[in-house]
Design a protein around this motif. Structure first.
Motif, PDB file in Angstrom:
ATOM      1  N   ALA A 160      43.258  -7.177 -29.455  1.00 31.86           N
ATOM      2  CA  ALA A 160      42.127  -6.848 -30.440  1.00 31.86           C
ATOM      3  C   ALA A 160      41.496  -6.277 -29.104  1.00 31.86           C
ATOM      4  CB  ALA A 160      41.660  -7.991 -31.099  1.00 31.86           C
ATOM      5  N   GLY A 161      41.718  -6.865 -27.711  1.00 32.72           N
ATOM      6  CA  GLY A 161      40.630  -6.599 -26.555  1.00 32.72           C
ATOM      7  C   GLY A 161      41.079  -5.069 -26.301  1.00 32.72           C
ATOM      8  N   LEU A 162      42.871  -5.152 -26.022  1.00 33.36           N
ATOM      9  CA  LEU A 162      43.084  -3.801 -25.149  1.00 33.36           C
ATOM     10  C   LEU A 162      42.964  -2.519 -26.392  1.00 33.36           C
ATOM     11  CD1 LEU A 162      46.889  -5.277 -24.905  1.00 33.36           C
ATOM     12  CD2 LEU A 162      44.839  -4.635 -23.089  1.00 33.36           C
ATOM     13  N   GLY A 163      42.624  -3.069 -28.175  1.00 33.12           N
ATOM     14  CA  GLY A 163      42.339  -2.198 -28.765  1.00 33.12           C
ATOM     15  C   GLY A 163      40.562  -1.427 -28.295  1.00 33.12           C
ATOM     16  N   LEU A 164      39.734  -3.042 -28.649  1.00 37.98           N
ATOM     17  CA  LEU A 164      38.762  -2.397 -28.064  1.00 37.98           C
ATOM     18  C   LEU A 164      38.692  -1.072 -26.585  1.00 37.98           C
ATOM     19  CD1 LEU A 164      36.727  -5.390 -29.290  1.00 37.98           C
ATOM     20  CD2 LEU A 164      36.937  -3.740 -30.400  1.00 37.98           C
ATOM     21  N   VAL A 165      39.334  -1.627 -25.662  1.00 34.59           N
ATOM     22  CA  VAL A 165      39.568  -1.182 -24.917  1.00 34.59           C
ATOM     23  C   VAL A 165      39.698  -0.240 -24.641  1.00 34.59           C
ATOM     24  CG1 VAL A 165      40.828  -1.224 -22.432  1.00 34.59           C
ATOM     25  CG2 VAL A 165      39.560  -3.144 -22.422  1.00 34.59           C
ATOM     26  N   ALA A 166      40.518   0.593 -25.345  1.00 34.52           N
ATOM     27  CA  ALA A 166      41.667   1.872 -26.033  1.00 34.52           C
ATOM     28  C   ALA A 166      40.285   2.825 -26.564  1.00 34.52           C
ATOM     29  CB  ALA A 166      42.601   2.014 -26.355  1.00 34.52           C
ATOM     30  N   ALA A 167      39.275   2.043 -27.644  1.00 33.42           N
ATOM     31  CA  ALA A 167      37.888   2.311 -28.118  1.00 33.42           C
ATOM     32  C   ALA A 167      37.242   3.111 -27.263  1.00 33.42           C
ATOM     33  CB  ALA A 167      37.491   2.076 -29.448  1.00 33.42           C
ATOM     34  N   PHE A 168      36.899   2.383 -26.242  1.00 33.47           N
ATOM     35  CA  PHE A 168      35.392   2.067 -25.341  1.00 33.47           C
ATOM     36  C   PHE A 168      35.702   3.656 -24.761  1.00 33.47           C
ATOM     37  CE2 PHE A 168      33.037   1.740 -21.579  1.00 33.47           C
ATOM     38  CZ  PHE A 168      31.588   1.810 -22.313  1.00 33.47           C
ATOM     39  N   PHE A 169      36.879   3.859 -24.145  1.00 34.97           N
ATOM     40  CA  PHE A 169      37.295   4.676 -23.145  1.00 34.97           C
ATOM     41  C   PHE A 169      38.239   5.696 -23.077  1.00 34.97           C
ATOM     42  CE2 PHE A 169      37.253   0.433 -20.303  1.00 34.97           C
ATOM     43  CZ  PHE A 169      36.211   0.819 -19.547  1.00 34.97           C
ATOM     44  N   LEU A 170      39.064   6.011 -24.634  1.00 36.07           N
ATOM     45  CA  LEU A 170      39.385   6.993 -25.379  1.00 36.07           C
ATOM     46  C   LEU A 170      39.269   7.156 -26.344  1.00 36.07           C
ATOM     47  CD1 LEU A 170      43.116   5.744 -24.335  1.00 36.07           C
ATOM     48  CD2 LEU A 170      41.642   6.572 -22.422  1.00 36.07           C
TER      49      LEU A 170
ATOM     50  N   THR B 250      55.664 -17.832 -30.967  1.00 36.04           N
ATOM     51  CA  THR B 250      55.778 -17.451 -30.937  1.00 36.04           C
ATOM     52  C   THR B 250      54.929 -17.009 -31.988  1.00 36.04           C
ATOM     53  OG1 THR B 250      57.828 -17.720 -32.186  1.00 36.04           O
ATOM     54  CG2 THR B 250      56.898 -17.191 -33.431  1.00 36.04           C
ATOM     55  N   ALA B 251      53.664 -18.024 -31.851  1.00 38.54           N
ATOM     56  CA  ALA B 251      52.262 -17.986 -31.648  1.00 38.54           C
ATOM     57  C   ALA B 251      51.797 -16.839 -31.510  1.00 38.54           C
ATOM     58  CB  ALA B 251      51.660 -19.248 -32.278  1.00 38.54           C
ATOM     59  N   VAL B 252      51.811 -16.959 -30.072  1.00 38.36           N
ATOM     60  CA  VAL B 252      51.532 -15.977 -29.332  1.00 38.36           C
ATOM     61  C   VAL B 252      51.588 -14.280 -29.433  1.00 38.36           C
ATOM     62  CG1 VAL B 252      51.826 -14.991 -26.534  1.00 38.36           C
ATOM     63  CG2 VAL B 252      51.030 -17.311 -27.164  1.00 38.36           C
ATOM     64  N   LEU B 253      52.703 -14.701 -29.720  1.00 34.53           N
ATOM     65  CA  LEU B 253      53.560 -12.655 -30.426  1.00 34.53           C
ATOM     66  C   LEU B 253      53.113 -12.992 -32.070  1.00 34.53           C
ATOM     67  CD1 LEU B 253      57.075 -13.727 -29.531  1.00 34.53           C
ATOM     68  CD2 LEU B 253      55.025 -11.934 -28.589  1.00 34.53           C
ATOM     69  N   ALA B 254      52.454 -13.500 -32.807  1.00 34.89           N
ATOM     70  CA  ALA B 254      51.943 -13.290 -33.524  1.00 34.89           C
ATOM     71  C   ALA B 254      50.696 -12.839 -33.705  1.00 34.89           C
ATOM     72  CB  ALA B 254      51.929 -14.728 -34.839  1.00 34.89           C
ATOM     73  N   GLY B 255      49.637 -13.302 -32.813  1.00 34.47           N
ATOM     74  CA  GLY B 255      48.592 -13.116 -32.203  1.00 34.47           C
ATOM     75  C   GLY B 255      48.210 -11.921 -31.696  1.00 34.47           C
ATOM     76  N   LEU B 256      48.485 -11.314 -31.096  1.00 29.81           N
ATOM     77  CA  LEU B 256      49.640 -10.233 -30.213  1.00 29.81           C
ATOM     78  C   LEU B 256      49.672  -9.307 -31.242  1.00 29.81           C
ATOM     79  CD1 LEU B 256      50.825 -11.370 -26.932  1.00 29.81           C
ATOM     80  CD2 LEU B 256      49.595  -9.627 -27.360  1.00 29.81           C
ATOM     81  N   SER B 257      50.477  -8.923 -32.361  1.00 28.67           N
ATOM     82  CA  SER B 257      50.682  -8.214 -32.852  1.00 28.67           C
ATOM     83  C   SER B 257      49.227  -8.025 -33.751  1.00 28.67           C
ATOM     84  CB  SER B 257      51.871  -8.811 -34.500  1.00 28.67           C
ATOM     85  OG  SER B 257      52.184  -7.900 -34.810  1.00 28.67           O
ATOM     86  N   PHE B 258      48.786  -8.971 -34.865  1.00 26.05           N
ATOM     87  CA  PHE B 258      47.404  -8.868 -34.876  1.00 26.05           C
ATOM     88  C   PHE B 258      46.185  -7.831 -34.423  1.00 26.05           C
ATOM     89  CE2 PHE B 258      48.760 -13.265 -37.670  1.00 26.05           C
ATOM     90  CZ  PHE B 258      48.834 -11.947 -39.123  1.00 26.05           C
ATOM     91  N   GLY B 259      46.094  -8.493 -33.106  1.00 26.59           N
ATOM     92  CA  GLY B 259      45.370  -7.866 -32.454  1.00 26.59           C
ATOM     93  C   GLY B 259      45.675  -7.063 -32.053  1.00 26.59           C
ATOM     94  N   LEU B 260      46.615  -6.077 -31.718  1.00 26.44           N
ATOM     95  CA  LEU B 260      47.180  -4.525 -31.529  1.00 26.44           C
ATOM     96  C   LEU B 260      47.179  -3.791 -33.045  1.00 26.44           C
ATOM     97  CD1 LEU B 260      50.557  -5.131 -29.281  1.00 26.44           C
ATOM     98  CD2 LEU B 260      47.731  -4.060 -28.920  1.00 26.44           C
ATOM     99  N   ALA B 261      46.852  -4.106 -33.953  1.00 22.75           N
ATOM    100  CA  ALA B 261      46.030  -3.470 -35.294  1.00 22.75           C
ATOM    101  C   ALA B 261      45.104  -2.686 -34.963  1.00 22.75           C
ATOM    102  CB  ALA B 261      46.056  -4.283 -36.031  1.00 22.75           C
ATOM    103  N   VAL B 262      44.152  -3.464 -34.400  1.00 21.22           N
ATOM    104  CA  VAL B 262      43.332  -3.147 -33.490  1.00 21.22           C
ATOM    105  C   VAL B 262      43.343  -1.269 -32.539  1.00 21.22           C
ATOM    106  CG1 VAL B 262      41.057  -3.166 -32.456  1.00 21.22           C
ATOM    107  CG2 VAL B 262      41.730  -4.562 -33.658  1.00 21.22           C
ATOM    108  N   LEU B 263      43.949  -1.471 -32.051  1.00 20.09           N
ATOM    109  CA  LEU B 263      44.571   0.027 -31.412  1.00 20.09           C
ATOM    110  C   LEU B 263      45.148   1.417 -32.100  1.00 20.09           C
ATOM    111  CD1 LEU B 263      44.859   1.032 -28.615  1.00 20.09           C
ATOM    112  CD2 LEU B 263      46.960  -0.661 -28.338  1.00 20.09           C
ATOM    113  N   VAL B 264      45.650   0.818 -33.410  1.00 20.36           N
ATOM    114  CA  VAL B 264      46.014   1.646 -34.258  1.00 20.36           C
ATOM    115  C   VAL B 264      45.177   2.357 -35.044  1.00 20.36           C
ATOM    116  CG1 VAL B 264      47.869   2.365 -36.269  1.00 20.36           C
ATOM    117  CG2 VAL B 264      48.542   0.675 -33.979  1.00 20.36           C
ATOM    118  N   ARG B 265      43.812   0.900 -35.156  1.00 13.94           N
ATOM    119  CA  ARG B 265      43.221   1.896 -36.405  1.00 13.94           C
ATOM    120  C   ARG B 265      41.826   0.818 -36.294  1.00 13.94           C
ATOM    121  NH1 ARG B 265      43.696  -0.403 -41.437  1.00 13.94           N
ATOM    122  NH2 ARG B 265      42.308   1.861 -42.508  1.00 13.94           N
ATOM    123  N   VAL B 266      40.480   1.373 -35.966  1.00 13.06           N
ATOM    124  CA  VAL B 266      39.752   0.817 -35.479  1.00 13.06           C
ATOM    125  C   VAL B 266      39.180  -0.214 -36.776  1.00 13.06           C
ATOM    126  CG1 VAL B 266      38.014   2.552 -36.752  1.00 13.06           C
ATOM    127  CG2 VAL B 266      37.258   0.705 -34.360  1.00 13.06           C
TER     128      VAL B 266
END
Length: 733
Positions: free
Chosen positions: A332-342, A272-288
């Protein structure tokens, strides 16, 4: 079978149900984004693979993240830290009534916002940019958008393919924002076409109500969750962003869903802690800006890792540090990848703020790693030193007083500071022109350099009221004092996120300051965070008063009065616009425009404002090649985030001769389109701008309402909006 339904002992515990339904929104979005982004990067974001992969992953995360087990402390049994320092009362177990009340508020919110949803499709401000971004993704499944030069007879110096919200970058068109929200909104476009797309925001708004109520239930107790849900749902910024395609509501769900999952994981589940971290990090994919909002999670995870090796509860909590950090870095890494490429041009535009933020994040990451490595040796020694230092005994009170002083500072800020910015770029100049026009429209003295950032706390007071702000400040002060004394373990992470983001947002909102548009900046963390703190403050006061010996009847009256104090001010502000939908008729206008275009049309926008507003509409929703013809004024307006596509309500500029393309350019391009075997179509805002090319026909005549643009008061009405488009198919030239 009847016996099963009558035997309530076999029903799931209410606390477990409430925990599950309030964590599911974040788990669903997490699963969908984890599947959707790789598909988009591969150019395969199509309905079948996305729905199969995204749906399966979302379902799997929901099953895993809400699997049966002991409900979180605030939902069953004695909640975390529910006793007042003087022996106050306890929050009781979650009941079926609490669950139904929370779900009822969420459903009512979704239905209400669906009834009064907006139709912001013509690109004037950010919602329509998101809508057109979504329409392209749903229809094509890849980025960037290639230039359709062949449809116009090949490249030509007079052609422009960019427009408001869509950059010309690297030989293609690149949307302005991060792809997270369009990836989510595409579900509605696939399932219900244009109508489905317009219904996604109300659904997300309802899910946000569930999420915020879930955090309130975990941290303040289940009996206060319905109050939090209602106070949150009636706030005007929540209504505003739940009716159209913004990114703030999905970001809120991920951040507060991460808080809920982190609370569930404390001392229980590393998964569940992993899922919490993913949820936090993917906020970067939605808004920089999500990178800033989740920065405290990085520090918190490092602190947990540093606590490893300690005995008792600290060791149990420390075990979630590594999985929380891993999930955060992955998301957050996925969000930054999206920011860089898209979203590279968007990052370039925001470079003055993004680069320092990335430097800060890197420094915090290094310090976190260093602290995690040295923590087992440093923390015990530091603890002994602090305990031995006599002034440190007053540290809890000092920190609590600091919380109050910070909020007091924001309260007096308008009397000691006026925030201005001298335009230094083209984008700054456009924003200043818009601010000056808005000031004049509001009957104010022109002062185009004003940013109104010093008023930010009063924005919050407009929308949630003085009682929420005061109770939230009280709660934050009490909680900081408790945590400085080693108590309140579920609160450090939520309070750090809420406090950090609230202070940084209020200090520098960084948004065009007209309302209700500017209110969106308060949505992802500030308003829900203050509401959660306020209900905890109300619970704290309730517990102290009950501990003083007051009876059940008095406590019921107190609860009702407190709920009214939290809900009524926001309702009073919202009621001025809550029942007035804006920009209705745009869906019908877009359908009419698309129907008027020949199937083999190549569409040329020969007037600036029409080009700003409709180039991407024709490209994404009408599925026709579209381009602007350069005008004397320079062609397309730079895609400034938040700035409208025009500086005046109807036509976007007074110097209309500079807003129309030269006849020589138009004639040449018409010939080239015909030579390419396609039908040239010209669009402009006025009949007179097209008369020399043939007999124009009006294809859009929209008379509707738009959001007010208020600078110093809460918005309480709407303004008129007129949009006209004329079309001509030129004859032989």
């Amino acid at each position: 079978m009847d016996g099963v339904w009558r035997d309530r002992s076999r029903w799931p515990q209410a606390g477990r149900v409430l925990a599950a339904v309030t964590a599911m929104p974040a788990l669903v979005l997490t699963g969908w984004l984890l599947a959707g982004l790789p598909l988009l990067l591969a150019g395969w974001f199509r309905p079948l693979p996305a729905l199969l992969l995204g749906g399966a992953l979302a379902a799997a995360l929901c099953v895993y993240g809400t699997r049966s087990g002991k409900p979180p402390g605030g939902l069953a049994g004695r909640p975390h830290d529910t006793r007042d320092a003087r022996g106050g009362g306890e929050v009781g177990d979650a009941s079926a009534g609490h669950v139904w009340a929370v779900v009822g508020v969420a459903v009512a919110s979704g239905v209400f916002n669906a009834i009064f949803h907006t139709e912001q499709l013509i690109v004037r401000r950010d919602p329509a940019t998101y809508a057109q971004y979504t329409a392209w993704l749903a229809g094509h499944g890849f980025l960037p958008m290639p230039y359709p030069t062949a449809a116009f007879g090949g490249p030509d110096p007079a052609l422009r393919f960019d427009s408001i919200g869509f950059y010309d970058h690297g030989g293609a068109v690149v949307p302005q924002f991060m792809p997270g929200a369009p990836l989510i909104d595409s579900i509605g476009a696939w399932l219900g076409g244009l109508s489905g797309l317009l219904m996604v925001p109300p659904v997300l708004g309802a899910l946000a109500v569930l999420t915020v109520a879930g955090v309130a239930a975990r941290l303040a107790g289940a009996r206060w969750a319905p109050v939090a849900a209602l106070a949150f749902a009636v706030a005007l910024p929540i209504l505003y962003t739940s009716r159209t395609t913004f990114s703030e509501i999905p970001s809120l769900i991920l951040i507060f869903g991460g808080m809920a999952l982190a609370a569930d994981a404390l001392g229980r589940s590393r998964g569940t802690a992993v899922l919490a971290g993913l949820s936090f990090g993917l906020a970067v994919l939605v808004r920089v800006d999500g990178l800033r909002d989740v920065l405290p999670v990085l520090v918190y995870a490092g602190l947990l890792i540093a606590l490893r090796g300690r005995r008792g509860r600290g060791e149990a909590y420390a075990r979630m540090g590594v999985p929380l950090l891993g999930g955060l870095l992955a998301g957050a890494g996925l969000g930054l990848v999206a920011a860089f490429f898209l979203s590279r041009p968007y990052l370039n535009y925001l470079s003055d703020s993004v680069r320092p933020l990335l430097v800060i994040c890197g420094a915090v990451l290094l310090l976190t790693v260093a602290g995690a490595v040295a923590g087992p040796r440093v923390i015990p020694a530091a603890g002994r030193a602090v305990r031995a230092w006599r002034p440190a005994r007053r540290l809890p009170e000092v920190l609590a007083a600091l919380v109050v002083l910070v909020m007091a500072g924001f309260a007096v800020r308008p009397w000691v500071q006026t925030v201005r910015r001298v335009p230094a770029t083209v984008e700054d100049t456009l924003n200043s022109i818009f601010i000056q026009w808005t000031q004049q429209a509001n009957g104010m003295r022109p002062d185009p350099a004003r940013l109104y950032s010093e008023q930010s706390l009063y924005w919050v007071i407009w929308y949630v009221g003085v009682p929420v702000v005061m109770l939230a400040t009280l709660a934050a002060a009490v909680l900081v004092r408790r945590m400085a004394r080693g108590r309140g373990l579920p609160w450090p992470l939520p309070l750090a996120i809420i406090g950090w983001t609230t202070v940084t947002t209020l200090w520098r909102p960084a948004i065009t300051p007209d309302h209700p548009f500017a209110s969106r900046r308060l949505v992802p963390v500030v308003i829900p965070g203050l509401v959660v703190l306020a209900v905890w403050g109300l619970r704290w006061a309730w517990a102290r008063i009950r501990g003083a010996g007051y009876g059940t009847t008095a406590m019921r009256w107190l609860t009702a009065a407190g709920a009214v104090l939290l809900v009524a001010p926001g309702t009073v502000t919202s009621i001025g616009t809550a029942f007035t939908p804006v920009e209705r008729g745009e869906a019908a206008a877009v359908r009419k425009l698309c129907a008027a275009l020949p199937p083999d049309a190549s569409v040329l926008m020969i007037e600036r404002v029409t080009g700003d507003r409709f180039t991407q509409v024709v490209r994404a929703m009408c599925d026709r090649p579209a381009a602007q013809v350069r005008t004397e004024g320079g062609g397309a307006t730079p895609p400034v985030p938040g700035a409208p596509a025009a500086t005046a309500p109807d036509d976007g500029g007074a110097d209309k001769t500079r807003d129309v393309a030269a006849a020589s350019d138009v004639t040449r391009l018409v010939r080239r389109v015909r030579a390419a075997g396609r039908v040239p179509v010209l669009l402009a805002a006025e009949k007179v701008q097209l008369i020399r090319y043939g007999t124009p026909a009006q294809v859009v005549r929209l008379r509707t309402r738009q959001d007010e643009r208020s600078l110093i008061d809460a918005p309480n009405g709407t303004w008129s909006l007129s949009i006209d488009v004329w079309m001509v198919i030129p004859g032989a030239v």
